[in-house]
Write a protein that holds these residues in place. Structure first.
Motif, PDB file in Angstrom:
ATOM      1  N   UNK A 165     -31.225  64.810 -26.564  1.00  0.00           N
ATOM      2  CA  UNK A 165     -30.124  64.169 -25.888  1.00  0.00           C
ATOM      3  C   UNK A 165     -30.182  63.209 -24.873  1.00  0.00           C
ATOM      4  N   UNK A 166     -29.613  62.315 -24.341  1.00  0.00           N
ATOM      5  CA  UNK A 166     -29.405  61.717 -23.287  1.00  0.00           C
ATOM      6  C   UNK A 166     -28.861  62.330 -22.063  1.00  0.00           C
ATOM      7  N   UNK A 167     -29.867  62.602 -21.245  1.00  0.00           N
ATOM      8  CA  UNK A 167     -29.270  63.343 -19.962  1.00  0.00           C
ATOM      9  C   UNK A 167     -28.337  62.456 -18.993  1.00  0.00           C
ATOM     10  N   UNK A 168     -27.225  62.994 -18.461  1.00  0.00           N
ATOM     11  CA  UNK A 168     -26.271  62.177 -17.729  1.00  0.00           C
ATOM     12  C   UNK A 168     -26.222  62.816 -16.581  1.00  0.00           C
ATOM     13  N   UNK A 169     -27.103  64.066 -16.176  1.00  0.00           N
ATOM     14  CA  UNK A 169     -27.006  64.760 -14.824  1.00  0.00           C
ATOM     15  C   UNK A 169     -27.121  63.792 -13.712  1.00  0.00           C
ATOM     16  N   UNK A 170     -28.299  63.083 -13.647  1.00  0.00           N
ATOM     17  CA  UNK A 170     -28.617  62.082 -12.691  1.00  0.00           C
ATOM     18  C   UNK A 170     -27.748  61.229 -12.522  1.00  0.00           C
ATOM     19  N   UNK A 171     -27.244  60.410 -13.486  1.00  0.00           N
ATOM     20  CA  UNK A 171     -26.133  59.571 -13.401  1.00  0.00           C
ATOM     21  C   UNK A 171     -24.981  59.741 -12.859  1.00  0.00           C
ATOM     22  N   UNK A 172     -24.384  61.012 -13.207  1.00  0.00           N
ATOM     23  CA  UNK A 172     -23.202  61.319 -12.658  1.00  0.00           C
ATOM     24  C   UNK A 172     -23.301  61.838 -11.005  1.00  0.00           C
ATOM     25  N   UNK A 173     -24.515  62.368 -10.738  1.00  0.00           N
ATOM     26  CA  UNK A 173     -24.696  62.707  -9.252  1.00  0.00           C
ATOM     27  C   UNK A 173     -24.886  61.705  -8.534  1.00  0.00           C
ATOM     28  N   UNK A 174     -25.549  60.325  -9.054  1.00  0.00           N
ATOM     29  CA  UNK A 174     -25.361  59.204  -8.173  1.00  0.00           C
ATOM     30  C   UNK A 174     -24.037  58.721  -8.123  1.00  0.00           C
ATOM     31  N   UNK A 175     -23.516  58.464  -9.160  1.00  0.00           N
ATOM     32  CA  UNK A 175     -21.952  57.704  -9.087  1.00  0.00           C
ATOM     33  C   UNK A 175     -21.086  58.528  -8.288  1.00  0.00           C
ATOM     34  N   UNK A 176     -21.141  59.809  -8.303  1.00  0.00           N
ATOM     35  CA  UNK A 176     -20.239  60.546  -7.562  1.00  0.00           C
ATOM     36  C   UNK A 176     -20.330  60.517  -6.199  1.00  0.00           C
ATOM     37  N   UNK A 177     -21.633  60.350  -5.644  1.00  0.00           N
ATOM     38  CA  UNK A 177     -22.186  60.058  -4.296  1.00  0.00           C
ATOM     39  C   UNK A 177     -21.845  58.911  -3.707  1.00  0.00           C
ATOM     40  N   UNK A 178     -21.960  57.693  -4.850  1.00  0.00           N
ATOM     41  CA  UNK A 178     -21.390  56.452  -4.507  1.00  0.00           C
ATOM     42  C   UNK A 178     -19.927  56.407  -4.169  1.00  0.00           C
ATOM     43  N   UNK A 179     -19.054  57.058  -4.981  1.00  0.00           N
ATOM     44  CA  UNK A 179     -17.884  57.104  -4.921  1.00  0.00           C
ATOM     45  C   UNK A 179     -17.120  57.669  -3.637  1.00  0.00           C
ATOM     46  N   UNK A 180     -18.031  59.071  -3.349  1.00  0.00           N
ATOM     47  CA  UNK A 180     -17.571  59.694  -2.327  1.00  0.00           C
ATOM     48  C   UNK A 180     -17.691  58.945  -1.034  1.00  0.00           C
ATOM     49  N   UNK A 181     -18.742  58.390  -0.876  1.00  0.00           N
ATOM     50  CA  UNK A 181     -19.294  57.292   0.315  1.00  0.00           C
ATOM     51  C   UNK A 181     -18.296  56.332   0.342  1.00  0.00           C
TER      52      UNK A 181
END
Length: 436
Positions: A165-181
């Motif tokens: 599978x293609x892991x999206x754990x890091x992708x969501x973690x980074x994008x969520x941080x950017x959106x929150x910032x």
């Protein structure tokens, strides 16, 4: 006169950010415009109507999850977005739990190999929308906790990650941080602008109160001179009565002496009060206070300053006002303040000053009547002078206070041709006491 500015897109966004929703209120509920208040509903509705069927379809067709599981997960992962408008933290807890259960269910899907996991593309889109709602409402501490919780859940799910599978754990973690910032920063800017606006409002109220007190102090100083004149006359008459009337009885002579002593004591008290009002502890100028008799000199000085002024004043008005010193002084000061405002706000405008005596009063009831003061100016011929916000601004405040002093009325306002009108009625009798 100041024209209202039409807010542009950036100014509209600043206004929205300065009016965040209160607890349990929809996002942007305090925004000034209706479309701004409805915008969050439109965004969430479009996201829900798009994500719900797409999620069910992708889980069924791409991941080969069971139809029942696909439908249940689609509802659980998207419908709670409606709650994000009023309670985004609760919506986040529900969505994160649903996304976690969905990731566990997809481990056993028939076609998991080659797909994204643990977060599907639809989960990422919905989660980022939820992060935007959180960032615009919650505190920084809460946002940091939400971001760390997202990373911890993704890291724990990594122990269940299937092969291929293609892991999206890091992708969501980074994008969520950017959106929150980003959204948290916008929220911070809005809070800062709101605090500045509140402080400016408080400063303006304090400045208005200080201006009112300063104007009342100025009126009190001027009235001191008017009252002191009458008290001096009383003192002289009481002191000279025994010499002018040598045959008066002894008790009457003593009464006149008491009157003279009381008048002198009152004058001494007023002089001490005047020193306090002046604020500098020294005597100020002792020139007589001006009245309508000096209005012609005021108009001539204004004309020399470059403002075309036409004066129309009847002799009856000057004589009637002179009999009531408070009205005489107030009428002069109202014209003086009105002309000063014309010089500042409508330079070069043609101005007309009219002062007349109405012997019957507004209802034609006879008596001493009233003095009518009218100052009208046209459009300015040159650009008005923009005054500093820290100026005294005593013009209209001073007029209102002087009209209140005499129990009269004041009418001010702009004219259709771009000019301005000041009209005052000053009764030539003492204002009635307030029986309430």
């Amino acid at each position: 006169m100041r024209s209202e500015e039409t807010p542009g897109p950036s100014r509209g966004l600043a206004v929205v950010l300065r009016t965040p929703a209160r607890a349990a209120e929809p996002l942007f509920a305090q925004a000034p415009k209706r479309w701004q208040r409805r915008l969050p509903y439109a965004v969430v509705a479009v996201a829900l109507l798009t994500l719900l069927p797409v999620t069910a379809s992708v889980l069924t067709n791409d991941y080969k999850a069971g139809g029942g599981w696909a439908g249940a997960l689609a509802v659980a992962q998207t419908v709670p977005l409606l709650l994000a408008l009023t309670r985004p933290l609760a919506a986040w807890a529900v969505v994160l739990a649903a996304d976690t259960i969905g990731a566990v269910v997809l481990v056993h899907a028939d076609r998991i190999t080659g797909q994204t996991w643990p977060w599907t593309p639809m989960v990422i889109v919905g989660y980022l929308l939820l992060m935007a709602c959180l960032g615009l409402r919650e505190s920084i501490r809460t946002l940091v906790g939400v971001w760390l919780a997202t990373g911890v859940v993704g890291a724990l799910l990594g122990f269940l990650q299937p092969d291929g599978v293609t892991s999206t754990h890091a992708l969501l973690f980074v994008l969520a941080g950017v959106m929150l910032v980003v959204t948290g920063a916008l929220r911070g800017v809005g809070d800062a602008q709101r605090r500045v606006a509140e402080q400016e409002s408080i400063s303006e109220a304090e400045r208005a109160g200080r201006t009112l007190l300063e104007e009342r102090t100025r009126i009190a100083r001027e009235l001191h001179d008017v009252v002191a004149h009458h008290m001096s006359v009383i003192t002289v008459q009481a002191d000279s009565a025994p010499y002018r009337l040598p045959d008066m009885p002894e008790d009457v002579r003593a009464e006149f002496g008491a009157i003279a002593a009381s008048a002198r004591e009152s004058l001494s008290e007023m002089r001490r009060l005047l020193v306090v009002l002046r604020g500098d502890g020294v005597d100020g100028e002792r020139a007589p206070q001006p009245g309508l008799a000096r209005l012609q000199q005021l108009v001539e000085a204004t004309v020399r300053a470059g403002l075309p002024v036409e004066l129309s004043m009847t002799a009856e008005a000057a004589r009637a006002a002179e009999a009531v010193p408070a009205v005489d002084l107030s009428a002069y000061r109202i014209v003086q303040e009105a002309l000063a405002n014309v010089v500042r706000h409508a330079p070069g405008a043609t101005t007309r000053v009219a002062v007349r005596h109405d012997p019957g009063g507004p209802q034609g009831e006879g008596g001493p009547g009233e003095v009518l003061v009218l100052v009208v100016n046209g459009r300015p011929r040159s650009a008005p002078v923009r005054l500093e916000s820290s100026g005294t601004g005593h013009g209209l405040v001073g007029m209102r206070e002087r009209v209140r002093l005499t129990g009269g009325t004041l009418d001010t306002g702009p004219l259709p041709d771009g000019g301005f009108r000041v009209a005052a009625r000053l009764p030539l009798h003492a204002p009635a006491e307030d029986s309430s």
